[in-house]
Design a protein around this motif. Structure first.
Motif, PDB file in Angstrom:
ATOM      1  N   ARG A 144       4.215 -15.826   6.990  1.00  0.00           N
ATOM      2  CA  ARG A 144       5.147 -16.164   8.055  1.00  0.00           C
ATOM      3  C   ARG A 144       5.065 -17.670   8.284  1.00  0.00           C
ATOM      4  N   PRO A 145       6.170 -18.391   8.178  1.00  0.00           N
ATOM      5  CA  PRO A 145       6.120 -19.853   8.310  1.00  0.00           C
ATOM      6  C   PRO A 145       5.637 -20.324   9.670  1.00  0.00           C
ATOM      7  N   GLU A 146       5.793 -19.493  10.705  1.00  0.00           N
ATOM      8  CA  GLU A 146       5.362 -19.910  12.042  1.00  0.00           C
ATOM      9  C   GLU A 146       3.864 -19.706  12.258  1.00  0.00           C
ATOM     10  N   PRO A 151       9.114  -7.217   8.278  1.00  0.00           N
ATOM     11  CA  PRO A 151       9.893  -7.367   9.509  1.00  0.00           C
ATOM     12  C   PRO A 151       9.466  -8.626  10.261  1.00  0.00           C
ATOM     13  N   TYR A 152      10.426  -9.292  10.865  1.00  0.00           N
ATOM     14  CA  TYR A 152      10.148 -10.492  11.653  1.00  0.00           C
ATOM     15  C   TYR A 152      10.556 -10.234  13.105  1.00  0.00           C
ATOM     16  N   GLU A 153       9.636 -10.549  14.010  1.00  0.00           N
ATOM     17  CA  GLU A 153       9.924 -10.304  15.429  1.00  0.00           C
ATOM     18  C   GLU A 153      11.108 -11.117  15.923  1.00  0.00           C
ATOM     19  N   ASP A 154      11.317 -12.298  15.333  1.00  0.00           N
ATOM     20  CA  ASP A 154      12.402 -13.166  15.793  1.00  0.00           C
ATOM     21  C   ASP A 154      13.746 -12.809  15.160  1.00  0.00           C
ATOM     22  N   ALA A 169      17.209 -12.150   7.664  1.00  0.00           N
ATOM     23  CA  ALA A 169      15.782 -11.935   7.457  1.00  0.00           C
ATOM     24  C   ALA A 169      15.363 -12.288   6.032  1.00  0.00           C
ATOM     25  N   TYR A 170      16.162 -11.892   5.054  1.00  0.00           N
ATOM     26  CA  TYR A 170      15.822 -12.209   3.667  1.00  0.00           C
ATOM     27  C   TYR A 170      15.797 -13.717   3.435  1.00  0.00           C
ATOM     28  N   GLU A 171      16.713 -14.418   4.064  1.00  0.00           N
ATOM     29  CA  GLU A 171      16.727 -15.876   3.890  1.00  0.00           C
ATOM     30  C   GLU A 171      15.425 -16.499   4.379  1.00  0.00           C
ATOM     31  N   LYS A 172      14.845 -15.944   5.419  1.00  0.00           N
ATOM     32  CA  LYS A 172      13.568 -16.463   5.908  1.00  0.00           C
ATOM     33  C   LYS A 172      12.480 -16.267   4.854  1.00  0.00           C
ATOM     34  N   PRO A 207      -1.364 -13.736  13.721  1.00  0.00           N
ATOM     35  CA  PRO A 207      -2.389 -14.419  14.508  1.00  0.00           C
ATOM     36  C   PRO A 207      -3.219 -13.460  15.362  1.00  0.00           C
ATOM     37  N   ASN A 208      -2.679 -12.272  15.641  1.00  0.00           N
ATOM     38  CA  ASN A 208      -3.425 -11.284  16.416  1.00  0.00           C
ATOM     39  C   ASN A 208      -4.407 -10.503  15.560  1.00  0.00           C
TER      40      ASN A 208
END
Length: 306
Positions: A15-17, A41-44, A56-59, A234-235
């Motif tokens: 995840r980039p973030e 899956p991405y929360e954002d 989502a795929y682009e991310k 991160p969790n």
């Protein structure tokens, strides 16, 4: 350790973030050379309709490009609608419409596979926890559709499901056969350590890089892929396994004799190349072909033209 042995992690999320490229650098520093970056899956980017999968795929594809730009890792990508998405979509639009939206997600992934931006559908399948029979039926139909598209595209399918038994492997092989897809293009991510062909029915097991699992798996055949299923959360830092695990463990197992050179070559080069139709190499090349291949811009099937 064989000269120029690639070290391939078959299933990693970034995840980039969060750690993102830094996690990839840890993999590279430990000796890793290639991995399958699997969509997650991405929360954002909540999935409320099929078109949301495009965003989502682009991310995921941007993350792959960022890793290629910052490292020498050969990055391959798997894209597909996460099975649990069906449950959330069912709550908002009903099961039949949810299946339609998930199918759109499969078709959007197929576009990127056709454009050689991804090499597999994944991870797709069905929830890993008990669900209603109608959900299992719906997931199996979607899986069959994805396998039909995989046959058409000549690509692999990476499965997310419950822990498999020989009977489960047989079920996956039957779905693949009905779809026209060879079972050796079907990968069971987070697999139990079955590796004998009579147990896996030709499906490829991808096993967490834990010594007890690998010891058990090698009692059968060296027909397995290794993965961390790193989720970059991160969790849950380091879960499921840390990004450096596959290269570190592979080197340690070679040193202590748990893995032979031939087994390591089969696991890290021969099987991933055959399964995904990719090329894995560390060879330098002045013509730029190998360099482009290492960064995942090509899906080579021939030797360097230079």
């Amino acid at each position: 350790m064989p000269e120029r042995l690639p070290i391939f992690d078959n299933h990693i999320h970034l995840r980039p973030e969060f750690q993102g490229v830094q996690a990839a650098k840890a993999f590279e520093k430990a000796g890793g050379t290639a991995f399958l970056l699997t969509h997650m899956p991405y929360e954002d980017i909540p999935i409320q309709r099929g078109e949301d999968y495009g965003t989502a795929y682009e991310k995921t594809l941007r993350t792959a490009d960022a890793v290629r730009a910052a490292t020498t890792i050969q990055v391959f990508v798997a894209l597909g609608p996460y099975p649990v998405d069906l449950l959330h979509l069912r709550e908002s639009v009903g099961l039949a419409a949810a299946m339609d939206e998930m199918q759109k997600g499969i078709d959007l992934a197929a576009v990127h596979i056709a454009d050689q931006k991804a090499v597999a559908f994944g991870e797709i399948g069905r929830p890993h926890f008990p669900v209603d029979a109608d959900v299992v039926t719906a997931c199996n139909r979607l899986l069959g559709y994805a396998m039909e598209r995989a046959k058409e595209l000549g690509c692999a399918v990476v499965l997310h499901t419950e822990d498999p038994t020989p009977a489960t492997f047989a079920e996956f092989a039957r779905i693949a056969a009905k779809s026209g897809l060879a079972p050796d293009r079907v990968v069971k991510h987070h697999s139990t350590p079955y590796t004998r062909l009579e147990d896996t029915h030709g499906v490829v097991p991808s096993i967490l890089a834990k010594e007890e699992l690998v010891v058990e798996a090698l009692r059968g055949e060296p027909r397995l892929l290794l993965e961390t299923d790193y989720i970059d959360d991160p969790n849950r830092p380091g879960a499921v396994l840390g990004p450096a695990t596959v290269p570190k463990k592979t080197k340690a197992w070679l040193t202590k004799g748990l893995l032979t050179d031939a087994q390591a070559w089969a696991i890290h080069k021969e099987l991933p190349e055959r399964t995904y139709g990719i090329g894995l190499t560390d060879d330098p090349c002045s013509c730029g072909y190998i360099r482009r291949m290492r960064k995942g811009h090509l899906r080579p099937r021939t030797r360097c033209p230079g």
